[in-house]
Write a protein that holds these residues in place. Structure first.
Motif, short mmCIF file in Angstrom:
data_model
loop_
_atom_site.label_atom_id
_atom_site.label_comp_id
_atom_site.label_asym_id
_atom_site.label_seq_id
_atom_site.Cartn_x
_atom_site.Cartn_y
_atom_site.Cartn_z
N LYS A 158 26.01 12.67 -5.87
CA LYS A 158 25.85 13.16 -7.43
C LYS A 158 24.44 12.73 -8.04
O LYS A 158 24.38 11.68 -7.37
CB LYS A 158 27.25 12.51 -8.11
N PRO A 159 24.14 13.45 -8.56
CA PRO A 159 24.32 14.88 -9.20
C PRO A 159 24.19 16.09 -8.37
O PRO A 159 23.81 17.26 -8.92
CB PRO A 159 23.94 15.16 -10.56
N VAL A 198 29.34 14.20 -14.68
CA VAL A 198 29.22 15.46 -15.57
C VAL A 198 27.98 16.23 -15.35
O VAL A 198 28.08 17.45 -15.11
CB VAL A 198 29.52 14.96 -16.92
N TYR A 199 26.88 15.55 -15.13
CA TYR A 199 25.61 16.47 -15.10
C TYR A 199 25.87 17.11 -13.64
O TYR A 199 25.24 18.35 -13.68
CB TYR A 199 24.43 15.39 -15.00
N GLY A 200 26.34 16.55 -12.73
CA GLY A 200 26.58 17.42 -11.45
C GLY A 200 27.39 18.32 -11.38
O GLY A 200 27.02 19.46 -10.77
N GLU A 232 34.68 22.95 -14.29
CA GLU A 232 34.68 22.42 -15.44
C GLU A 232 34.53 20.95 -15.44
O GLU A 232 35.37 20.40 -14.53
CB GLU A 232 35.92 22.77 -16.46
N SER A 233 33.81 20.37 -16.07
CA SER A 233 33.60 18.66 -15.98
C SER A 233 34.63 18.06 -17.08
O SER A 233 34.46 18.47 -18.31
CB SER A 233 32.04 18.43 -16.49
N ILE A 234 35.38 16.99 -16.56
CA ILE A 234 36.22 16.17 -17.61
C ILE A 234 35.95 14.92 -17.51
O ILE A 234 35.67 14.35 -16.36
CB ILE A 234 37.73 16.21 -16.91
N VAL A 273 24.85 16.88 -19.77
CA VAL A 273 25.71 15.75 -19.82
C VAL A 273 26.56 15.94 -20.63
O VAL A 273 27.45 15.04 -21.29
CB VAL A 273 24.76 14.47 -20.25
N GLU A 274 26.92 17.36 -21.29
CA GLU A 274 27.96 17.62 -22.20
C GLU A 274 29.03 18.04 -21.67
O GLU A 274 29.12 18.93 -20.90
CB GLU A 274 27.37 18.57 -23.29
#
Length: 296
Positions: A158-159, A198-200, A232-234, A273-274
């Motif tokens: 990652k990322p 999240v970035y990855g 989707e990033s959690i 990063v969101e």
């Protein structure tokens, strides 16, 4: 690492902790030399800790051949020794027993895993320095000594997008073993670090969108292997990222960072990063995925 078969039969220097020699062999590397083995072969190289310098200096047989490359698995236990010996190998073109002549550049291939600057352990402070910090030290030492940038043959983990592609491949493989007929269209990437997890995930999501759009424009029929549409990033609040109050509803305000903790070779994009979602813990993340997929 299994993809880099051109190095599997070469005598590679490996750094990290734990069973690094066994791990390297499991990945296909036939012959590796650990930092400790190199130190024993050349005891004069490691002079930071005077208490570890043997007196009188014993004779050890030299490493039988030059080291053609370096594998960095993770942060070592004794950073000063690893930083010194890896630098010696790069400056000497794989032969640290020789006198230094012209510094070779480009230098020997360097393959590195795990770029996290920080990670969370049992300590209350969520800033345990990780392998990303070690890489930062190595890069700066090399540049300070040579005036040139340390370059990587590969950055894995990652990322990096390839990490998420590999995860998607494994998930698809499991689905096929279970006999699932419907293609997997969405992935949910759960992590505690906005700068890596999240970035990855968001980087991979952008890749999927671009690939899907290109296939639609080309009129290509999608197979089960190419049916993935989104990731989707959690973000969970039980690790590097902490949020003491209620779980926030506006992710953008909580995940924007003025300081980029990502690796030097990854450009900072605030939108990456969101997180798609912020929840309290992994259980909440799983329940969220169930809800979004209409699973009871």
């Amino acid at each position: 690492m299994r993809l880099f078969s051109q190095f599997h039969h070469k005598c590679m220097l490996v750094a990290g902790q734990g069973p690094v020699e066994e791990n390297a062999q499991d990945l296909g590397f036939k012959h590796v030399v650990t930092i400790e083995a190199l130190r024993k072969a050349y005891p004069l190289l490691d002079m930071v800790d005077q208490n570890r310098v043997p007196t009188p200096l014993p004779w050890f047989p030299s490493i039988s051949s030059n080291l053609p490359g370096v594998i960095l698995f993770g942060e070592p236990v004794r950073w000063e020794t690893s930083l010194q010996l890896i630098t010696d190998v790069l400056l000497s073109n794989g032969n640290p027993d020789s006198e230094l002549q012209d510094i070779p550049y480009p230098h020997l291939p360097v393959l590195a895993c795990n770029m996290d600057l920080l990670w969370m352990a049992e300590a209350k402070m969520p800033s345990r320095i990780g392998h990303g910090t070690f890489l930062l030290c190595l890069e700066n030492i090399y540049k300070k000594v040579t005036g040139r940038e340390l370059k990587y043959e590969a950055l894995i983990g990652k990322p990096s997008t390839v990490t998420y592609r590999y995860a998607a491949y494994l998930i698809q493989e499991q689905a096929e073993k279970q006999g699932w007929k419907a293609p997997i269209r969405r992935l949910y990437a759960v992590g505690d670090n906005p700068m890596s997890d999240v970035y990855g995930a968001n980087l991979y999501n952008n890749y999927l969108k671009s690939a899907h759009q290109n296939q639609v424009q080309a009129g290509v029929k999608r197979s089960l292997q190419t049916a993935m549409e989104s990731c989707e990033s959690i973000l969970v609040c039980t690790g590097v990222y902490r949020h003491n109050a209620d779980v926030p509803s506006k992710t953008k305000e909580c995940t924007m960072e003025s300081v980029f903790h990502g690796h030097r070779d990854f450009c900072f994009d605030p939108s990456l990063v969101e997180a798609s979602h912020i929840v309290q813990d992994v259980n909440d993340a799983v329940q969220l995925a169930f809800k979004k997929e209409n699973w009871s």
